[in-house]
Write a protein that holds these residues in place. Structure first.
Motif, PDB file in Angstrom:
ATOM      1  N   GLN A  50      -9.928  59.739   4.527  1.00  0.00           N
ATOM      2  CA  GLN A  50      -9.726  58.469   5.217  1.00  0.00           C
ATOM      3  C   GLN A  50     -11.017  57.963   5.852  1.00  0.00           C
ATOM      4  N   LEU A  51     -11.828  58.872   6.365  1.00  0.00           N
ATOM      5  CA  LEU A  51     -13.114  58.476   6.933  1.00  0.00           C
ATOM      6  C   LEU A  51     -14.012  57.889   5.847  1.00  0.00           C
ATOM      7  N   LYS A  52     -14.030  58.529   4.694  1.00  0.00           N
ATOM      8  CA  LYS A  52     -14.814  58.010   3.565  1.00  0.00           C
ATOM      9  C   LYS A  52     -14.337  56.614   3.174  1.00  0.00           C
ATOM     10  N   LEU A  55     -15.278  53.968   5.825  1.00  0.00           N
ATOM     11  CA  LEU A  55     -16.711  53.686   5.786  1.00  0.00           C
ATOM     12  C   LEU A  55     -17.084  52.868   4.557  1.00  0.00           C
ATOM     13  N   GLN A  56     -16.389  53.073   3.443  1.00  0.00           N
ATOM     14  CA  GLN A  56     -16.643  52.285   2.234  1.00  0.00           C
ATOM     15  C   GLN A  56     -16.177  50.841   2.404  1.00  0.00           C
ATOM     16  N   VAL A  57     -15.029  50.659   3.016  1.00  0.00           N
ATOM     17  CA  VAL A  57     -14.492  49.316   3.225  1.00  0.00           C
ATOM     18  C   VAL A  57     -15.329  48.569   4.256  1.00  0.00           C
ATOM     19  N   GLY A  58     -15.725  49.293   5.280  1.00  0.00           N
ATOM     20  CA  GLY A  58     -16.596  48.703   6.299  1.00  0.00           C
ATOM     21  C   GLY A  58     -15.850  47.752   7.213  1.00  0.00           C
ATOM     22  N   GLU A  59     -16.569  46.785   7.722  1.00  0.00           N
ATOM     23  CA  GLU A  59     -16.028  45.854   8.710  1.00  0.00           C
ATOM     24  C   GLU A  59     -15.014  44.896   8.122  1.00  0.00           C
ATOM     25  N   GLN A  60     -14.820  44.948   6.808  1.00  0.00           N
ATOM     26  CA  GLN A  60     -13.799  44.107   6.189  1.00  0.00           C
ATOM     27  C   GLN A  60     -12.401  44.539   6.609  1.00  0.00           C
ATOM     28  N   HIS A  61     -12.260  45.812   6.934  1.00  0.00           N
ATOM     29  CA  HIS A  61     -10.953  46.293   7.385  1.00  0.00           C
ATOM     30  C   HIS A  61     -10.651  45.677   8.740  1.00  0.00           C
ATOM     31  N   GLN A  62      -9.418  45.222   8.910  1.00  0.00           N
ATOM     32  CA  GLN A  62      -9.019  44.516  10.115  1.00  0.00           C
ATOM     33  C   GLN A  62      -9.212  45.354  11.383  1.00  0.00           C
ATOM     34  N   ILE A  69     -12.809  55.236  15.217  1.00  0.00           N
ATOM     35  CA  ILE A  69     -12.695  56.048  16.434  1.00  0.00           C
ATOM     36  C   ILE A  69     -11.553  57.057  16.303  1.00  0.00           C
ATOM     37  N   LEU A  70     -10.384  56.608  15.838  1.00  0.00           N
ATOM     38  CA  LEU A  70      -9.229  57.497  15.732  1.00  0.00           C
ATOM     39  C   LEU A  70      -9.464  58.629  14.729  1.00  0.00           C
ATOM     40  N   ILE A  71     -10.054  58.293  13.582  1.00  0.00           N
ATOM     41  CA  ILE A  71     -10.313  59.317  12.568  1.00  0.00           C
ATOM     42  C   ILE A  71     -11.344  60.314  13.080  1.00  0.00           C
ATOM     43  N   SER A  72     -12.414  59.809  13.674  1.00  0.00           N
ATOM     44  CA  SER A  72     -13.457  60.703  14.203  1.00  0.00           C
ATOM     45  C   SER A  72     -12.919  61.589  15.311  1.00  0.00           C
ATOM     46  N   LEU A  73     -12.126  61.008  16.196  1.00  0.00           N
ATOM     47  CA  LEU A  73     -11.534  61.783  17.284  1.00  0.00           C
ATOM     48  C   LEU A  73     -10.600  62.865  16.750  1.00  0.00           C
ATOM     49  N   SER A  74      -9.831  62.524  15.739  1.00  0.00           N
ATOM     50  CA  SER A  74      -8.924  63.498  15.135  1.00  0.00           C
ATOM     51  C   SER A  74      -9.696  64.659  14.517  1.00  0.00           C
ATOM     52  N   ILE A  75     -10.778  64.357  13.819  1.00  0.00           N
ATOM     53  CA  ILE A  75     -11.593  65.404  13.199  1.00  0.00           C
ATOM     54  C   ILE A  75     -12.223  66.300  14.269  1.00  0.00           C
ATOM     55  N   VAL A  76     -12.750  65.691  15.330  1.00  0.00           N
ATOM     56  CA  VAL A  76     -13.365  66.472  16.414  1.00  0.00           C
ATOM     57  C   VAL A  76     -12.325  67.377  17.069  1.00  0.00           C
ATOM     58  N   MET A  77     -11.129  66.852  17.303  1.00  0.00           N
ATOM     59  CA  MET A  77     -10.065  67.670  17.917  1.00  0.00           C
ATOM     60  C   MET A  77      -9.655  68.832  17.005  1.00  0.00           C
ATOM     61  N   GLN A  78      -9.589  68.587  15.710  1.00  0.00           N
ATOM     62  CA  GLN A  78      -9.220  69.644  14.770  1.00  0.00           C
ATOM     63  C   GLN A  78     -10.278  70.739  14.731  1.00  0.00           C
ATOM     64  N   PHE A 118      -1.460  62.868  17.540  1.00  0.00           N
ATOM     65  CA  PHE A 118      -1.270  61.541  18.123  1.00  0.00           C
ATOM     66  C   PHE A 118      -2.231  60.532  17.488  1.00  0.00           C
ATOM     67  N   CYS A 119      -3.489  60.918  17.331  1.00  0.00           N
ATOM     68  CA  CYS A 119      -4.469  60.031  16.676  1.00  0.00           C
ATOM     69  C   CYS A 119      -4.047  59.739  15.240  1.00  0.00           C
ATOM     70  N   ASP A 120      -3.549  60.755  14.546  1.00  0.00           N
ATOM     71  CA  ASP A 120      -3.119  60.557  13.161  1.00  0.00           C
ATOM     72  C   ASP A 120      -1.922  59.611  13.078  1.00  0.00           C
ATOM     73  N   ILE A 121      -0.994  59.738  13.999  1.00  0.00           N
ATOM     74  CA  ILE A 121       0.158  58.833  14.016  1.00  0.00           C
ATOM     75  C   ILE A 121      -0.291  57.407  14.305  1.00  0.00           C
ATOM     76  N   MET A 122      -1.186  57.248  15.257  1.00  0.00           N
ATOM     77  CA  MET A 122      -1.677  55.907  15.597  1.00  0.00           C
ATOM     78  C   MET A 122      -2.416  55.262  14.425  1.00  0.00           C
ATOM     79  N   LYS A 123      -3.247  56.025  13.744  1.00  0.00           N
ATOM     80  CA  LYS A 123      -4.005  55.421  12.640  1.00  0.00           C
ATOM     81  C   LYS A 123      -3.087  55.067  11.477  1.00  0.00           C
TER      82      LYS A 123
END
Length: 142
Positions: A50-52, A55-62, A69-78, A118-123
Motif C-alpha cells: 500500500q505504501l508503494k 507513493l506511485q499515485v502521489g498527490e493525485q490521491h484524494q 501518515i497512516l501507512i507509515s505509522l502502522s509500519i512503525v508500530m508493527q 486502528f491505523c489499518d482500519i482507518m486507512k
C-alpha cells in the motif's frame, strides 16, 4: 502386582497425564505464536504494498497525506511490536522482577498492535485499494 505398586502406579499416571496437558499447552502456544507471526508478516507485506501504491499515485490521491501518515505509522508500530516481542522472548519469566518487566513489555506490545490495527482500519475507510481503479465507472451513470 504388589500392594505398594498399585499405590505408586496411579500417581505415576497422574504425573504423566499432567505432563501430556503441559505438553499440549506448549504445542498450542507454539502454533499460536507461529500463526501470529505469519499474520504479522502478511500485514507488514500488505502495508508495504500500500505504501508503494500511494507513493506511485502521489498527490493525485484524494487523501495522499493522511494515507501516507497512516501507512507509515502502522509500519512503525508493527516493527516496534516485533522488536519488543524479541526482547520479551529473552526475558526470564521465572524471576519476579523480570516477570514484571515482561508484563510491562507485553502491555506495550498490545498497545502497538492495537494502534497498528486502528491505523489499518482507518486507512481502509478512505478507499485505498490498488485493485480498484479510481476512475469514473460508466455502469453507475443512468
Amino acid at each position: 502386582m504388589s500392594m505398594a505398586e498399585s499405590f505408586v502406579s496411579p500417581q505415576k499416571n497422574v504425573k504423566n497425564a499432567w505432563q501430556m496437558k503441559a505438553m499440549d499447552a506448549n504445542r498450542y502456544a507454539t502454533k499460536k505464536t507461529i500463526a501470529q507471526g505469519m499474520l504479522d508478516i502478511a500485514l507488514l507485506t500488505a502495508n508495504a504494498s500500500q505504501l508503494k501504491y500511494i507513493l506511485q499515485v502521489g498527490e493525485q490521491h484524494q487523501f495522499y497525506k493522511l494515507m501516507l501518515i497512516l501507512i507509515s505509522l502502522s509500519i512503525v508500530m508493527q516493527v516496534a511490536a516485533g522488536l519488543l516481542l524479541v526482547i520479551q522472548s529473552l526475558i526470564n519469566m521465572h524471576n519476579t522482577k523480570d516477570r514484571n518487566r515482561g508484563f510491562a513489555i507485553n502491555h506495550f506490545i498490545d498497545a502497538f498492535i492495537f494502534l497498528s490495527v486502528f491505523c489499518d482500519i482507518m486507512k481502509m475507510n478512505f478507499g485505498l485499494d490498488p485493485a480498484v481503479p479510481h476512475t469514473d465507472v460508466e455502469l453507475l451513470k443512468p
